[in-house]
Design a protein around this motif. Structure first.
Motif, mmCIF file in Angstrom:
data_model
loop_
_atom_site.group_PDB
_atom_site.id
_atom_site.type_symbol
_atom_site.label_atom_id
_atom_site.label_comp_id
_atom_site.label_asym_id
_atom_site.label_seq_id
_atom_site.Cartn_x
_atom_site.Cartn_y
_atom_site.Cartn_z
ATOM 1 N N VAL A 1 0.864 -1.189 0.000
ATOM 2 C CA VAL A 1 0.000 0.000 0.000
ATOM 3 C C VAL A 1 0.897 1.236 0.000
ATOM 4 O O VAL A 1 1.817 1.336 0.823
ATOM 5 N N PHE A 2 0.629 2.144 -0.916
ATOM 6 C CA PHE A 2 1.428 3.367 -1.054
ATOM 7 C C PHE A 2 0.601 4.576 -0.622
ATOM 8 O O PHE A 2 -0.632 4.501 -0.515
ATOM 9 N N GLN A 3 1.282 5.684 -0.383
ATOM 10 C CA GLN A 3 0.563 6.912 -0.060
ATOM 11 C C GLN A 3 -0.072 7.497 -1.326
ATOM 12 O O GLN A 3 -1.169 8.045 -1.293
ATOM 13 N N ASN A 4 0.620 7.372 -2.440
ATOM 14 C CA ASN A 4 0.162 7.938 -3.718
ATOM 15 C C ASN A 4 0.420 6.931 -4.838
ATOM 16 O O ASN A 4 1.285 6.054 -4.698
ATOM 17 N N THR A 5 -0.289 7.107 -5.948
ATOM 18 C CA THR A 5 0.027 6.313 -7.141
ATOM 19 C C THR A 5 1.352 6.831 -7.697
ATOM 20 O O THR A 5 1.476 8.010 -8.031
ATOM 21 N N ALA B 1 -0.476 -6.945 -10.059
ATOM 22 C CA ALA B 1 -1.833 -6.412 -10.257
ATOM 23 C C ALA B 1 -1.920 -5.027 -9.646
ATOM 24 O O ALA B 1 -1.420 -4.792 -8.542
ATOM 25 N N ASN B 2 -2.578 -4.144 -10.378
ATOM 26 C CA ASN B 2 -2.907 -2.827 -9.831
ATOM 27 C C ASN B 2 -4.269 -2.986 -9.152
ATOM 28 O O ASN B 2 -5.304 -2.967 -9.810
ATOM 29 N N ASP B 3 -4.257 -3.183 -7.841
ATOM 30 C CA ASP B 3 -5.510 -3.542 -7.165
ATOM 31 C C ASP B 3 -6.516 -2.392 -7.165
ATOM 32 O O ASP B 3 -7.720 -2.619 -7.124
ATOM 33 N N ALA C 1 -7.281 3.057 -5.529
ATOM 34 C CA ALA C 1 -6.373 3.123 -4.376
ATOM 35 C C ALA C 1 -4.978 2.692 -4.828
ATOM 36 O O ALA C 1 -4.847 1.791 -5.667
ATOM 37 N N PRO C 2 -3.921 3.307 -4.295
ATOM 38 C CA PRO C 2 -2.552 2.953 -4.715
ATOM 39 C C PRO C 2 -2.072 1.671 -4.025
ATOM 40 O O PRO C 2 -1.257 1.706 -3.105
ATOM 41 N N VAL C 3 -2.608 0.559 -4.488
ATOM 42 C CA VAL C 3 -2.312 -0.749 -3.883
ATOM 43 C C VAL C 3 -1.868 -1.703 -4.983
ATOM 44 O O VAL C 3 -2.572 -1.868 -5.986
ATOM 45 N N LEU C 4 -0.708 -2.313 -4.809
ATOM 46 C CA LEU C 4 -0.205 -3.306 -5.765
ATOM 47 C C LEU C 4 -0.177 -4.682 -5.108
ATOM 48 O O LEU C 4 0.058 -4.787 -3.889
ATOM 49 N N VAL C 5 -0.397 -5.713 -5.913
ATOM 50 C CA VAL C 5 -0.220 -7.095 -5.439
ATOM 51 C C VAL C 5 0.728 -7.785 -6.412
ATOM 52 O O VAL C 5 0.435 -7.860 -7.613
ATOM 53 N N GLU D 1 8.120 6.042 -5.034
ATOM 54 C CA GLU D 1 7.916 6.065 -3.579
ATOM 55 C C GLU D 1 8.113 4.657 -3.025
ATOM 56 O O GLU D 1 8.011 3.682 -3.764
ATOM 57 N N GLN D 2 8.347 4.595 -1.717
ATOM 58 C CA GLN D 2 8.364 3.313 -1.010
ATOM 59 C C GLN D 2 6.953 3.042 -0.473
ATOM 60 O O GLN D 2 6.232 3.981 -0.119
ATOM 61 N N PRO D 3 6.539 1.762 -0.400
ATOM 62 C CA PRO D 3 5.218 1.490 0.194
ATOM 63 C C PRO D 3 5.214 1.799 1.691
ATOM 64 O O PRO D 3 6.257 1.764 2.347
ATOM 65 N N ILE D 4 4.024 2.058 2.203
ATOM 66 C CA ILE D 4 3.858 2.373 3.625
ATOM 67 C C ILE D 4 3.468 1.134 4.416
ATOM 68 O O ILE D 4 3.747 1.014 5.594
ATOM 69 N N TRP D 5 2.817 0.210 3.748
ATOM 70 C CA TRP D 5 2.309 -0.986 4.431
ATOM 71 C C TRP D 5 2.483 -2.165 3.483
ATOM 72 O O TRP D 5 2.150 -2.070 2.298
ATOM 73 N N VAL D 6 3.027 -3.260 4.003
ATOM 74 C CA VAL D 6 3.302 -4.438 3.160
ATOM 75 C C VAL D 6 2.860 -5.691 3.908
ATOM 76 O O VAL D 6 3.028 -5.777 5.144
ATOM 77 N N ASP D 7 2.308 -6.646 3.189
ATOM 78 C CA ASP D 7 1.936 -7.919 3.807
ATOM 79 C C ASP D 7 2.180 -9.029 2.781
ATOM 80 O O ASP D 7 2.241 -8.767 1.571
#
Ligand code: FAD
Length: 334
Positions: free
Chosen positions: A196-200, A220-222, A230-234, A268-274
């Motif tokens: 999860v990123f702050q921005n795309t 995937a661009n979730d 939302a700026p979320v990648l998988v 940017e670096q992601p803020i949250w990763v799982d």
């Protein structure tokens, strides 16, 4: 009663088919929620405004070509549960994105792919579904078929074959030989890394097939898949890399983030990763038959290792076919 073990789409389709034909059925799944590899989770505690975003951490999308499954998808679409996502994905090499390839329409679910399995399951009486039930033993001895010592007239094992084999406590050498032969497919693992990123911070894309890379196979661009941007990648991890880290998936997170940076030129670096581990992500080959039902004992197998898989659609076809075959077998024996 027929007992279905496995609450992914193949098991829910199988139970639904039996129920629709008036056959008493009980479905057990070891998970807290149904869905299996059609898995979605909600982002929480990310310290971004994207808490609450649903992300698909198993199957990325699905396609529909068979008439029967297309009718199911059309129904989902008419009720807003599924939507056509895209018919073209980018391609990448280890050096970066390099082109676009068209293909069939890929479908996504605004509520996550798990919501589609939940929708199919909602057609079953809730008393016929047991979650949080990990089946330990399916046994056949002296003409008695039992699931964890509960008698069953037939059992459908709707899951990856290694998981089915692990609970099959068969006393029938013939059944054991048949299962051994049909379960002889190798399954490969993967990990799904959510970032999860702050921005795309990437050029627009829906999904990227990554070729010849030692780290990633797919991104995937979730946000595009969900439709909320939302700026979320998988990112899905190469099976060889995953196989070497099954005991410690977290160790590959820095490697995956570096690969995302390299391929997508992130700023940017992601803020949250799982990370989610899938030990049996997909079979390397799939049988053309839609399912397996033993000739002598009412034990059947269904999953995406059948019906030409490995896909969501073929898992549904496989489970539906097994439900039909069990129903026909029971009707013929009465
Ligand atoms: C990372 C990943 C990406 C994928 N991408 C795509 C894609 O883009 N498109 C596509 O079409 N397909 C994709 N797939 C494949 C797709 O997810 C599967 O084909 C489909 O979901 C299989 O459904 P199933 O019901 O056969 O198995 P599963 O979904 O694996 O369901 C099996 C169920 O059995 C349960 N179970 C296992 N053992 C027991 C036990 N002892 N007791 C009780 N319950 C048990 C499990 O909890 C699980 O819920 C992907 C899969 C993965 C993992």
């Amino acid at each position: 009663m027929v007992i279905v073990v496995g609450g992914g789409i193949s098991g829910v389709a199988c139970a639904g088919e039996l129920n629709a034909r008036g056959i008493a059925v009980q479905l057990h799944d070891r998970g807290h929620k149904l869905g299996g590899r059609m898995a979605s989770r909600v982002i929480r505690d990310s310290e971004t405004k994207f808490d609450g975003h649903i992300v698909d951490i198993g199957a990325s999308y699905f396609t529909a070509s068979a008439e029967s499954f297309s009718a199911v998808v059309a129904d989902w679409q008419s009720r807003g549960l599924a939507r056509g996502w895209t018919d073209s994905f980018h391609l990448a090499t280890p050096q970066g994105v390099a082109g676009v390839r068209g293909g069939p329409m890929r479908f996504a679910a605004p509520g996550g792919l798990r919501s589609l399995v939940a929708d199919l399951a909602s057609k079953l009486p809730s008393t016929q579904i047991t979650s949080n039930h990990s089946v330990e033993a399916v046994s056949f001895a002296g003409d008695h078929l039992t699931v964890d010592e509960v008698p069953a007239i037939a059992v459908a094992l709707c899951m990856p074959d290694p998981q089915a084999r692990a609970i099959l406590d068969s006393k029938s050498p013939q059944l054991e030989a048949a299962i051994e032969a049909t379960c002889g497919v190798v399954w490969e693992p993967t990990f799904a890394v959510t970032a999860v990123f702050q921005n795309t911070c990437w050029a627009p894309f829906d999904g990227v097939f990554v070729n010849d890379d030692a780290v990633l196979t797919w991104i995937a661009n979730d946000g595009s898949r969900r439709g909320d941007h939302a700026p979320v990648l998988v990112a899905h991890v190469d099976p060889v890399l995953a196989a070497g880290h099954l005991a410690d998936p977290a160790a590959v997170i820095p490697i995956v983030l570096a690969a995302l940076q390299r391929i997508l030129a992130l700023t940017e670096q992601p803020i949250w990763v799982d990370i989610q581990r899938w030990t049996y992500a997909r079979p390397l080959i799939a049988w053309a038959d839609e399912c397996y039902l033993d000739d002598d004992v009412n034990i059947g197998l269904a999953s995406d290792a059948w019906a030409g898989g490995p896909r969501v659609e073929t898992a549904w076809l496989s489970g539906t076919a097994l439900g039909q075959r069990i129903a026909e077998r029971l009707a013929a024996s009465t």
